[in-house]
Design a protein around this motif. Structure first.
Motif, PDB file in Angstrom:
ATOM      1  N   LYS A  26       0.835  -1.206   0.000  1.00 12.27           N
ATOM      2  CA  LYS A  26       0.000   0.000   0.000  1.00 12.27           C
ATOM      3  C   LYS A  26       0.866   1.251   0.000  1.00 12.27           C
ATOM      4  CE  LYS A  26      -3.892  -2.137   2.448  1.00 12.27           C
ATOM      5  NZ  LYS A  26      -4.700  -2.132   3.695  1.00 12.27           N
ATOM      6  N   THR A  27       1.961   1.231   0.740  1.00 12.09           N
ATOM      7  CA  THR A  27       2.864   2.381   0.756  1.00 12.09           C
ATOM      8  C   THR A  27       3.419   2.644  -0.632  1.00 12.09           C
ATOM      9  OG1 THR A  27       3.482   1.929   3.042  1.00 12.09           O
ATOM     10  CG2 THR A  27       4.968   3.325   1.770  1.00 12.09           C
ATOM     11  N   TYR A  28       3.776   1.579  -1.331  1.00 15.27           N
ATOM     12  CA  TYR A  28       4.285   1.734  -2.695  1.00 15.27           C
ATOM     13  C   TYR A  28       3.237   2.390  -3.594  1.00 15.27           C
ATOM     14  CZ  TYR A  28       5.375   0.420  -7.501  1.00 15.27           C
ATOM     15  OH  TYR A  28       5.594   0.452  -8.850  1.00 15.27           O
ATOM     16  N   ILE A  29       2.002   1.902  -3.523  1.00 18.38           N
ATOM     17  CA  ILE A  29       0.933   2.464  -4.365  1.00 18.38           C
ATOM     18  C   ILE A  29       0.666   3.919  -3.993  1.00 18.38           C
ATOM     19  CG2 ILE A  29      -1.549   2.321  -4.834  1.00 18.38           C
ATOM     20  CD1 ILE A  29      -1.257  -0.727  -4.726  1.00 18.38           C
ATOM     21  N   GLU A  30       0.651   4.212  -2.687  1.00 17.10           N
ATOM     22  CA  GLU A  30       0.408   5.586  -2.259  1.00 17.10           C
ATOM     23  C   GLU A  30       1.490   6.527  -2.788  1.00 17.10           C
ATOM     24  OE1 GLU A  30       0.091   5.606   1.943  1.00 17.10           O
ATOM     25  OE2 GLU A  30      -1.802   4.485   1.990  1.00 17.10           O
ATOM     26  N   GLN A  31       2.749   6.121  -2.681  1.00 17.50           N
ATOM     27  CA  GLN A  31       3.836   6.983  -3.134  1.00 17.50           C
ATOM     28  C   GLN A  31       3.859   7.108  -4.648  1.00 17.50           C
ATOM     29  OE1 GLN A  31       5.764   8.880  -0.967  1.00 17.50           O
ATOM     30  NE2 GLN A  31       4.096   8.057   0.286  1.00 17.50           N
ATOM     31  N   LEU A  32       3.464   6.058  -5.331  1.00 17.54           N
ATOM     32  CA  LEU A  32       3.412   6.095  -6.792  1.00 17.54           C
ATOM     33  C   LEU A  32       2.387   7.122  -7.272  1.00 17.54           C
ATOM     34  CD1 LEU A  32       4.220   4.903  -9.556  1.00 17.54           C
ATOM     35  CD2 LEU A  32       2.453   3.171  -9.220  1.00 17.54           C
ATOM     36  N   PHE A  33       1.181   7.084  -6.691  1.00 19.88           N
ATOM     37  CA  PHE A  33       0.126   7.993  -7.126  1.00 19.88           C
ATOM     38  C   PHE A  33       0.295   9.395  -6.536  1.00 19.88           C
ATOM     39  CE2 PHE A  33      -2.173   3.905  -7.803  1.00 19.88           C
ATOM     40  CZ  PHE A  33      -2.273   4.028  -9.187  1.00 19.88           C
ATOM     41  N   ARG A  34       0.947   9.488  -5.361  1.00 16.57           N
ATOM     42  CA  ARG A  34       1.222  10.817  -4.809  1.00 16.57           C
ATOM     43  C   ARG A  34       2.107  11.613  -5.758  1.00 16.57           C
ATOM     44  NH1 ARG A  34       4.567  14.009  -3.136  1.00 16.57           N
ATOM     45  NH2 ARG A  34       6.206  12.576  -3.770  1.00 16.57           N
TER      46      ARG A  34
END
Length: 613
Positions: free
Chosen positions: A177-185
Motif C-alpha cells: 500500500k505504501t508503494y501504491i500511495e507513493q506512486l500515485f502521490r
C-alpha cells in the motif's frame, strides 16, 4: 478539506429561494440558472478554490442536471424548501433517468452523501471497507527503480485504450500500500483503498466509490488478497479505466484474477529487502538513538533476520522510541522466533581460533569469500536468471569427532554475519507417512524467513545412502531423502552439514554439495598450539605443565583437549590450588576412558608424574 465560503452559501440560498418562491416555475428555473452563472463567473474571476465548480468539472452535469444539483444541495440546508415543490421541479426539468450522483431514500430523491460531503467541505461519507487517503511524502524503502517502473506503466496505460490494472504482489507487511500511495502521490493523486474482505460491493457502494474517486482525483486500489477481494476487483475494473490491486505473493494475476481479456495487466512484486538494505534501514531509522544501544548490540543485529520491509520498519521505530524513552528491552528487540526444529547456535567464533592444517584453513577462507559474493553473482552476473534451479550453497564438513566441525560452522556464520541455526534431527523425522516431508518443508520455509545459515550436525542420519526398494517403507524413506536434497538445493541461503561417517552419505547428495572440507585429527604441532592456548589468561597454571610433552604423548582431538583441560581446571580448583600436570593427566585419563582406550599411565609414573583424582 475545502470549506463552504460566502459564495457557496449564496448558491444554496439561490436554490432554496427557487423552491420557496411562488410564481411560474419555468421563470424561477431561468432565474436560478442566471444566478448560478453569475456566481460561477465570480468564482472564476476571483480565482477562488471552491467545491462547486470542481464538482461541476468532475460530474460533468447537463444544464438541467446542474439545476437539480443546486436544488438537492439546497434542500439539505435549513429551510431548503418542500418535497412537493422538488417533485414538481423534477417533472419540469425532465431529468430521466436520474443522475448517478443521486439516491432514493424512502421514495425521495436525495444527493449522494459523498457529493453532499464534498460540497459542504466535510470528509467523504464512504461505505465500510473504503478509505480515502491523501499520502504525505515519505521515503519508500523498497526500490527507487520500482517506483520509476510504475510511473512508466502509468504513462503507458494513459496512452492505451481500455482498462488497465497495476498488480502489486508481496507478503503482508512488505509495503504494498505504501508503494501504491507513493506512486500515485507523485502523480498528484489521492488513493481510495477498498478492502475486498470488508466492502460489500453493492451497486450503491460502488457508485459512492466512483463519485469519491472523481471528486477527490483519487486512484482506486483494491486489496484482493482473499477471494472476496478478487471478485470486487473484477467489478471495480469494469467501473474505472485504471485501478491498482494489492495481491498476496503467490497469486498469478493473469489466471487467478480472471479479468476481462482486454484488460491490460502490469505485475510488480515487492521482495523482502536484502541484508545491506536492512542494515541501511536500521541505521537511518535509529539515527542518534543508535548511541543508546547496549554495548555489543549493533543495529545490524536488530535486522539480521529476513522479513517484509514494513514489518521491519515498524519494529525499528518501536525500538527507537524505547531507546529514547529509556525503556529498551534487548530480549524483545530482535525477531528471533521459538522453533521446535531450529535451535540457535552462537556465531561467536572466528577463523583465527581454528587450529587446522594450512590446506583446510585456506579452503575455509575461500569458502567464506565465495559464500559472501554468492548473491552478487546470482543477481549482477546473471547466474540467477540463466540457472533458476540448484543455486543453493552447501558445505560438508567431515572428519573424526572433536576435530572442529561445529566450531568451523560458527566461525563461518561469524564471518558472513549471519545467524546460525542447528536442525534438531529428533524433531525432523516422523513415523507417519508424509509428516517428515512436512517437517522438512517447515524447516526450510522458516530458515528463509530467518535469513540464516542452516547447520545439520550428524547429517549422515538424514542424508543416508538410499536403499533398494523392497517394500513400501523403503519407498517412503527414499522419497524423504530425495525431498530433503531437493529443498536443500532450492534454499537461498547457506547450508552446512557435519558428519563423522562420510561413507554413509548418498552419492546423489555428494553431487549436490558445493564444497567439502576434511577435518583431520591434529598432528603434534597443532596439538601443541592447542595445549598452549587452551587455558584462559586468568587460570593459574603451574610452570611444570609442558605443552610439548602433552602434544607428543597423546593423540587427542581439539574437543578432547578442551574437555581434559576443563576437567583438570575443575579438579585443581576443588583442591584449592593451580592447575598442575597431574590434574591435566587426570583429565586425559578420563578422555581415554570415555573413548574406550587404554591410558599409558605407567610411562608418566616413571617420569614422576601422577594422575589426580
Amino acid at each position: 478539506m475545502k470549506g463552504a465560503d460566502p459564495v457557496g452559501l449564496q448558491i444554496r440560498e439561490a436554490g432554496a429561494r427557487c423552491l420557496q418562491d411562488a410564481g411560474d416555475r419555468k421563470e424561477r428555473l431561468r432565474s436560478l440558472s442566471r444566478r448560478l452563472e453569475e456566481l460561477s463567473a465570480e468564482l472564476e474571476r476571483t480565482g477562488a478554490v471552491h467545491p462547486w465548480p470542481e464538482a461541476l468539472s468532475a460530474l460533468s452535469p447537463a444544464p438541467e442536471e446542474k439545476i437539480l444539483l443546486c436544488l438537492l444541495w439546497s434542500l439539505e440546508g435549513p429551510g431548503g424548501g418542500s418535497e412537493e415543490e422538488l417533485r414538481l421541479f423534477l417533472e419540469e426539468l425532465g431529468v430521466a433517468p436520474l443522475p448517478y450522483w443521486t439516491v432514493l431514500q424512502g421514495g425521495r430523491v436525495r444527493l449522494s452523501p459523498v457529493v453532499s460531503a464534498w460540497l459542504d467541505g466535510r470528509p467523504p461519507a464512504l461505505p465500510e471497507g473504503a478509505e480515502l487517503r491523501f499520502p504525505r511524502e515519505r521515503r519508500f524503502r523498497g526500490s527507487v527503480e520500482l517506483l520509476r517502473t510504475g510511473r512508466k506503466f502509468l504513462a503507458y496505460a494513459e496512452q492505451e485504450e481500455g482498462a488497465a490494472v497495476l498488480c502489486v504482489r508481496g507478503k503482508k507487511g512488505s509495503g504494498r500500500k505504501t508503494y501504491i500511495e507513493q506512486l500515485f502521490r507523485a502523480e498528484g493523486l489521492a488513493v481510495l483503498i477498498l478492502e475486498g474482505a470488508v466492502l460489500a460491493g453493492t451497486k450503491e457502494e460502488l457508485e459512492d466509490c466512483m463519485l469519491c474517486a472523481r471528486l477527490y482525483a483519487a486512484a482506486v486500489c483494491v486489496c484482493a488478497d482473499e477471494t472476496a477481494g478478487r471478485r470486487l476487483l473484477r467489478r471495480v475494473s469494469g467501473c474505472f479505466r485504471f485501478c491498482a490491486a494489492v495481491l498476496e505473493d503467490g497469486c498469478t494475476p493473469e489466471s487467478d484474477l480472471d479479468l476481462d481479456a482486454d484488460t491490460l495487466i502490469f505485475d510488480q512484486k515487492l521482495s523482502e529487502p536484502e541484508p545491506e538494505c536492512r542494515f541501511r534501514m536500521a541505521r537511518e531509522v535509529l539515527g542518534e538513538a543508535t548511541k543508546l544501544l547496549p554495548a555489543g548490540f549493533s543495529p545490524e543485529r536488530l535486522v539480521r533476520e529476513r522479513e517484509p520491509a514494513g514489518v521491519c520498519l515498524r519494529r525499528l521505530e518501536r525500538v527507537r522510541a524505547e531507546l529514547l524513552c529509556d525503556c529498551f528491552h534487548p530480549e524483545n528487540a530482535c525477531r528471533e522466533r521459538a522453533s521446535e526444529v531450529l535451535c540457535p547456535l552462537p556465531a561467536d567464533r572466528t577463523l583465527e581460533e581454528l587450529k587446522l592444517p594450512a590446506f583446510q584453513y585456506e579452503r575455509l577462507i575461500r569458502i567464506c569469500r565465495m559464500a559472501a559474493v554468492r548473491e552478487e553473482v546470482l543477481e549482477q552476473w546473471g547466474f540467477g536468471e540463466k540457472f533458476s534451479y540448484g543455486n543453493g550453497f552447501s558445505v560438508l564438513f567431515y572428519g573424526a569427532p572433536g576435530t572442529g566441525k561445529t566450531m568451523a560452522a560458527q566461525a563461518l556464520a561469524h564471518e558472513l554475519k549471519k545467524p546460525l541455526y542447528r536442525v534438531d534431527l529428533s524433531q525432523l523425522t516422523s513415523k507417519y507417512i508424509g509428516e517428515t516431508q512436512k517437517n522438512i518443508g517447515r524447516i526450510f520455509d522458516e530458515a528463509e524467513g530467518l535469513d540464516c545459515i542452516l547447520f545439520f550436525d550428524e547429517a549422515d542420519a538424514v542424508f543416508a545412502r538410499r536403499s533398494e526398494v523392497s517394500d513400501a517403507q523403503d519407498r517412503y524413506s527414499n522419497g524423504e531423502t530425495a525431498y530433503l536434497l531437493q529443498r536443500m538445493e532450492q534454499y537461498a541461503g547457506v547450508s552446512i552439514l557435519a558428519t563423522n561417517l562420510l561413507q554413509n552419505f548418498d552419492d546423489a547428495f555428494r553431487r549436490r554439495i558445493s564444497c567439502m572440507v576434511h577435518f583431520p585429527m591434529p598432528d603434534a604441532a597443532l596439538r601443541r598450539e592447542l595445549w598452549e592456548e587452551i587455558f584462559p589468561a586468568d587460570t593459574p597454571v603451574s610452570p611444570e605443565v609442558d605443552a610439548s610433552v602433552l602434544a607428543e604423548s597423546f593423540e587427542l582431538s581439539g574437543a578432547s583437549i578442551r574437555s581434559a583441560a576443563w576437567h583438570g581446571a575443575l579438579l585443581a580448583r576443588s583442591e584449592g590450588c593451580g592447575v598442575q600436570m597431574r590434574h591435566i593427566l587426570s583429565g586425559i585419563e578420563n578422555e581415554y576412558s570415555r573413548q574406550g582406550k587404554t591410558f599409558p599411565g605407567e610411562l608418566f609414573a616413571q617420569n614422576g608424574f601422577k594422575t589426580g583424582g
